[in-house]
Scaffold this active site. Structure first.
Site, short mmCIF file in Angstrom:
data_model
loop_
_atom_site.label_atom_id
_atom_site.label_comp_id
_atom_site.label_asym_id
_atom_site.label_seq_id
_atom_site.Cartn_x
_atom_site.Cartn_y
_atom_site.Cartn_z
N GLY A 1 6.98 -2.47 -5.27
CA GLY A 1 7.66 -1.98 -4.07
C GLY A 1 7.93 -3.08 -3.07
CG ASP A 2 4.66 -5.17 -1.57
OD1 ASP A 2 4.84 -4.23 -0.79
OD2 ASP A 2 3.56 -5.48 -2.04
#
Length: 301
Positions: free
Chosen positions: A244-245
């Site tokens: 997600g980062d």
């Protein structure tokens, strides 16, 4: 310039086991240590893409020295505020599932906080700050708001709780909740019938761009002029930590490089997927290999 903020960085100690038994002695067959924290994940992906980000936050003790040295070896810049306390160690157990044990973090003193805010003054109006991750227990829960009140800047914010709503009036460049987080934010069940309604609420409340992670169903992107949908790309999940980062970092990188929002969204998908299929943060080569497989379509208004 892109800055990343990691208030509570860590050493992520990853241990792989054939199986895990509660209450027994377990032995790993492989272990690795990485500098951890969402801002650091962002920076590693941005560095792989060719950007030169700067990490901000707090580090201290022998663990802090390890974090700084690891970033140095990776070629990532840092301007951390040094503290007397010890940066944390998080344990990630990987067997037939994944279990994480995350430490709370060090105590941070008032003079150390003041030093941090002095460093913020280096950020210019045309710079971007990526904000996310845990706030150390010794800092106030509204510490991110203090950051935004101190310095006007373009920023993204990745906060999973209802607290995200407090940051939307600051007009973040991007927010990226998943379905479960969207449900928690608005205290309601989210499905195909109402997902657009609540995603658009994030825009109405101030977010410039919104990515909703849909799990096995892919993701959705919204801006003032676009609503796009992308399906997942088939592959073996190896590393959910950082995916997600990487997605957020990919979008910010694309926008900063002048890509259209559609192409920045596609790059974000490629970055997140490539990291999910990698042992660590994805390489540039693998990101662009995955990018060839990314397809997005108009979801309609």
């Amino acid at each position: 310039m892109i800055y990343t903020l990691t208030l509570n960085p860590s050493i992520d100690y990853i241990m792989k086991l054939d199986q895990f038994k509660d209450g027994a002695t377990n032995r790993s067959y492989e272990d690795k240590k990485y500098p951890g924290g969402k801002g650091i994940m962002f920076s590693k992906l941005l560095k792989n893409l060719g950007e030169d980000p700067i990490n901000l936050g707090f580090v201290g003790g022998f663990t802090g020295d390890y974090i700084v040295k690891s970033l140095e070896n990776f070629g990532v810049k840092e301007d951390f505020t040094k503290i007397e306390g010890q940066s944390r160690i998080n344990v990630k157990l990987k067997y037939d599932t994944e279990t994480e044990i995350n430490a709370g973090g060090p105590d941070i003193k008032d003079d150390e906080i003041n030093d941090f805010f002095k460093k913020l003054q280096k950020i210019n109006d045309n710079d971007t700050l990526i904000i996310s991750g845990a706030i150390p227990k010794s800092l106030s829960k509204d510490f991110y708001k203090r950051v935004l009140d101190t310095k006007k800047m373009e920023f993204t914010v990745d906060i999973a709780e209802e607290e995200l709503l407090d940051y939307l009036p600051y007009n973040p460049l991007l927010v990226k909740p998943n379905i479960d987080e969207l449900e928690a934010i608005f205290h309601t069940k989210i499905d195909d019938r109402n997902i657009l309604e609540y995603a658009k609420k994030l825009q109405t409340l101030g977010a410039q761009n919104v990515i909703i992670s849909l799990g096995k169903d892919g993701s959705m992107f919204l801006s003032d002029e676009l609503i796009l949908k992308a399906n997942t790309i088939e592959g073996k999940l190896i590393n959910s930590v950082g995916a997600g980062d990487s997605m957020v970092a990919g979008f910010v990188y694309g926008i900063k490089k002048g890509l259209s929002k559609t192409d920045a969204y596609k790059l974000a998908i490629a970055c997140g997927t490539a990291t999910a299929f990698s042992e660590d943060i994805a390489s540039k080569e693998y990101v662009y290999e995955i990018l060839e497989k990314v397809e997005v379509k108009d979801y309609g208004n």
